[in-house]
Design a protein around this motif. Structure first.
Motif, PDB file in Angstrom:
ATOM      1  N   SER A  47      21.169  -7.213 -25.335  1.00  0.00           N
ATOM      2  CA  SER A  47      22.074  -6.439 -26.186  1.00  0.00           C
ATOM      3  C   SER A  47      22.366  -7.234 -27.455  1.00  0.00           C
ATOM      4  O   SER A  47      23.033  -8.271 -27.420  1.00  0.00           O
ATOM      5  CB  SER A  47      23.387  -6.142 -25.458  1.00  0.00           C
ATOM      6  N   GLU A  48      21.862  -6.737 -28.590  1.00  0.00           N
ATOM      7  CA  GLU A  48      22.055  -7.485 -29.841  1.00  0.00           C
ATOM      8  C   GLU A  48      23.517  -7.528 -30.259  1.00  0.00           C
ATOM      9  O   GLU A  48      23.992  -8.524 -30.836  1.00  0.00           O
ATOM     10  CB  GLU A  48      21.181  -6.906 -30.958  1.00  0.00           C
ATOM     11  N   SER A  49      24.276  -6.460 -29.965  1.00  0.00           N
ATOM     12  CA  SER A  49      25.696  -6.483 -30.341  1.00  0.00           C
ATOM     13  C   SER A  49      26.463  -7.499 -29.496  1.00  0.00           C
ATOM     14  O   SER A  49      27.359  -8.192 -29.994  1.00  0.00           O
ATOM     15  CB  SER A  49      26.322  -5.088 -30.216  1.00  0.00           C
ATOM     16  N   HIS A  52      25.583 -10.898 -30.866  1.00  0.00           N
ATOM     17  CA  HIS A  52      26.336 -11.133 -32.105  1.00  0.00           C
ATOM     18  C   HIS A  52      27.793 -11.457 -31.793  1.00  0.00           C
ATOM     19  O   HIS A  52      28.387 -12.361 -32.402  1.00  0.00           O
ATOM     20  CB  HIS A  52      26.245  -9.900 -33.005  1.00  0.00           C
ATOM     21  N   ALA A  78      20.210 -12.246 -31.851  1.00  0.00           N
ATOM     22  CA  ALA A  78      20.517 -10.921 -32.412  1.00  0.00           C
ATOM     23  C   ALA A  78      19.764 -10.694 -33.719  1.00  0.00           C
ATOM     24  O   ALA A  78      19.239  -9.603 -33.966  1.00  0.00           O
ATOM     25  CB  ALA A  78      22.021 -10.788 -32.633  1.00  0.00           C
ATOM     26  N   GLN A  81      16.252  -9.598 -33.447  1.00  0.00           N
ATOM     27  CA  GLN A  81      16.106  -8.192 -33.053  1.00  0.00           C
ATOM     28  C   GLN A  81      16.412  -7.242 -34.216  1.00  0.00           C
ATOM     29  O   GLN A  81      16.373  -6.033 -34.045  1.00  0.00           O
ATOM     30  CB  GLN A  81      17.036  -7.879 -31.884  1.00  0.00           C
ATOM     31  N   HIS A  83      19.375  -7.292 -36.048  1.00  0.00           N
ATOM     32  CA  HIS A  83      20.802  -7.007 -36.198  1.00  0.00           C
ATOM     33  C   HIS A  83      21.267  -7.597 -37.535  1.00  0.00           C
ATOM     34  O   HIS A  83      21.372  -8.812 -37.694  1.00  0.00           O
ATOM     35  CB  HIS A  83      21.567  -7.634 -35.026  1.00  0.00           C
ATOM     36  N   GLN A  87      22.031 -11.415 -38.908  1.00  0.00           N
ATOM     37  CA  GLN A  87      21.117 -12.050 -39.865  1.00  0.00           C
ATOM     38  C   GLN A  87      21.908 -12.732 -40.984  1.00  0.00           C
ATOM     39  O   GLN A  87      21.548 -13.824 -41.436  1.00  0.00           O
ATOM     40  CB  GLN A  87      20.154 -11.009 -40.438  1.00  0.00           C
ATOM     41  N   GLN A 117      18.340  -4.380 -45.401  1.00  0.00           N
ATOM     42  CA  GLN A 117      18.981  -3.357 -44.560  1.00  0.00           C
ATOM     43  C   GLN A 117      20.279  -2.841 -45.195  1.00  0.00           C
ATOM     44  O   GLN A 117      20.986  -2.037 -44.600  1.00  0.00           O
ATOM     45  CB  GLN A 117      19.297  -3.932 -43.175  1.00  0.00           C
TER      46      GLN A 117
END
Length: 305
Positions: A47-49, A52, A78, A81, A83, A87, A117
Motif C-alpha cells: 500500500s503506497e499510502s 507514505h 511509495a 510505485q 506516489h 516522491q 504528476q
C-alpha cells in the motif's frame, strides 16, 4: 468492527485505517505500537499510502521516535510505485541529505517525477534547481517552465521566482508588466519579498503607473514582517512625506530597524538616512524613536519564505 474484520482478513486499506485509529485513539484506546503494526501490515502488502504515512511518521517523529533512515526507506517504496507526495519527500531527503547521502542529482530526478504528476511543491523546487544549475544543468527556460506551472497552481514562491525572471529577462523575455503581475499575485498571498517588490514597483512606476500611496502600503506590509530593505524604504517615505504624512519619529525608527539588520553598504545607507533624520529632530523625538525601535516586534509571515 467492520474495519477490524477487513483488516484481519488482510485488506490493506482497512489495515491502514485501523492503524490510524490506534495511533490517534479514535474509537479504540490509543496504542501507538498497535497502530504502527497495522500500518506496517498494509505497507508490507504494497500500500503506497501506508508506506507514505509510515515515512511521514518516522520523518516527523511525533508519535514514534524520529528516524530519518526509516522514513527514507518507506518514502522510497511509495515513490517507486509512483506516489507523487512520497516522491517529493524522497527528493527532499536526497536534497538535504536526510536519511540518505545528499545527492542533488537524485533529488532532481524524484522532483521531476512528482512535478510531471502536477505536484506544485516539486515544480517549485525543480524550477529553483534549473535556475541555479543544482543537480541539473543550468537552464533558465526550463526553470521558467516549471516555475510557471507551480505559479499557476498558486505557489507564492514560484510566483516570486517568475516575477524575478521577467524582471531580469532570464528564460523569458524581459517584461516589467509581467513581472509586476506575478509580484502582485505572490504579494496578495502575503509573501514578504513580493510585497516589498510591489512597493518598489509602485515607487518607480515599473510595470504599473507610479503611485506613492500604494508604494507605502505595500512597503509597510513587508516592513511589518521584518524585511529590512522594506523598512529602509518606509523610513525614507516617512522622512520625505511620500505616500504618507511626514513623520521624523517614524522615519528614524524604521531606518534604525533597517540599519540593525542590514550589512555592508546597505547598512551604511540606512544609518546615513537615520542620522540625517536625527539632525532635524529634537532630543525628545530621538528618544521616542529609539524606544519605539526597541519595543517593535514583527508581524507573522503568512506565506512564502
Amino acid at each position: 468492527q467492520f474495519v477490524r474484520e477487513k483488516a484481519e482478513q488482510g485488506e490493506d486499506w482497512a489495515q491502514e485505517n485501523l492503524g490510524f485509529l490506534y495511533l490517534h485513539g479514535q474509537g479504540v484506546p490509543q496504542d501507538i505500537q498497535k497502530g504502527i503494526d497495522w500500518l506496517l501490515k498494509a505497507a508490507e502488502q504494497g500500500s503506497e499510502s501506508a508506506q507514505h504515512s509510515l515515512g511521514n511518521l518516522y520523518f516527523k517523529g511525533e508519535l514514534v521516535p524520529q528516524d530519518r533512515v526509516e522514513a527514507a526507506k518507506w518514502f522510497r517504496k511509495a515513490a517507486e510505485q509512483g506516489h507523487a507526495p512520497a516522491q517529493v519527500f524522497f527528493g527532499r531527503a536526497y536534497y538535504f541529505g536526510l536519511g540518505v547521502a545528499q545527492d542533488s542529482q537524485e533529488a532532481a530526478k524524484w522532483f521531476l517525477k512528482a512535478a510531471e504528476q502536477g505536484e506544485s511543491g516539486a515544480q517549485v523546487l525543480l524550477g529553483s534547481m534549473y535556475s541555479k544549475g543544482e543537480g541539473v544543468p543550468q537552464d533558465y527556460p526550463e526553470a521558467a517552465k516549471w516555475s510557471r506551472k507551480a505559479a499557476e497552481q498558486g505557489e507564492a514562491l514560484a510566483q516570486r521566482t517568475l516575477a524575478l525572471m521577467y524582471e531580469r529577462g532570464e528564460g523569458v523575455p524581459k517584461n516589467d508588466q509581467e513581472a509586476f503581475n506575478w509580484w502582485e499575485k505572490a504579494a496578495e498571498q502575503g509573501e514578504t519579498e513580493s510585497q516589498r517588490m510591489l512597493g518598489v514597483n509602485y515607487k518607480n512606476g515599473w510595470g504599473v503607473p507610479q503611485d506613492d500611496q500604494k508604494a507605502f502600503e505595500w512597503s509597510l506590509k513587508a516592513a511589518e514582517k521584518d524585511s529590512a530593505m522594506a523598512q529602509l524604504s518606509l523610513g525614507t517615505m516617512f522622512w520625505e512625506g511620500k505616500g504618507v504624512s511626514q513623520d521624523y519619529v517614524q522615519a528614524h525608527m524604521w531606518c534604525n530597524l533597517a540599519a540593525s539588520k542590514l550589512s555592508g553598504e546597505e547598512r551604511d545607507v540606512a544609518a546615513d538616512f537615520r542620522d540625517s533624520v536625527a539632525e532635524e529632530m529634537t532630543r525628545e523625538q530621538i528618544a521616542e524613536a529609539q524606544k519605539l525601535a526597541r519595543e517593535w516586534k514583527p508581524k507573522g509571515e503568512k506565506s512564502g519564505d
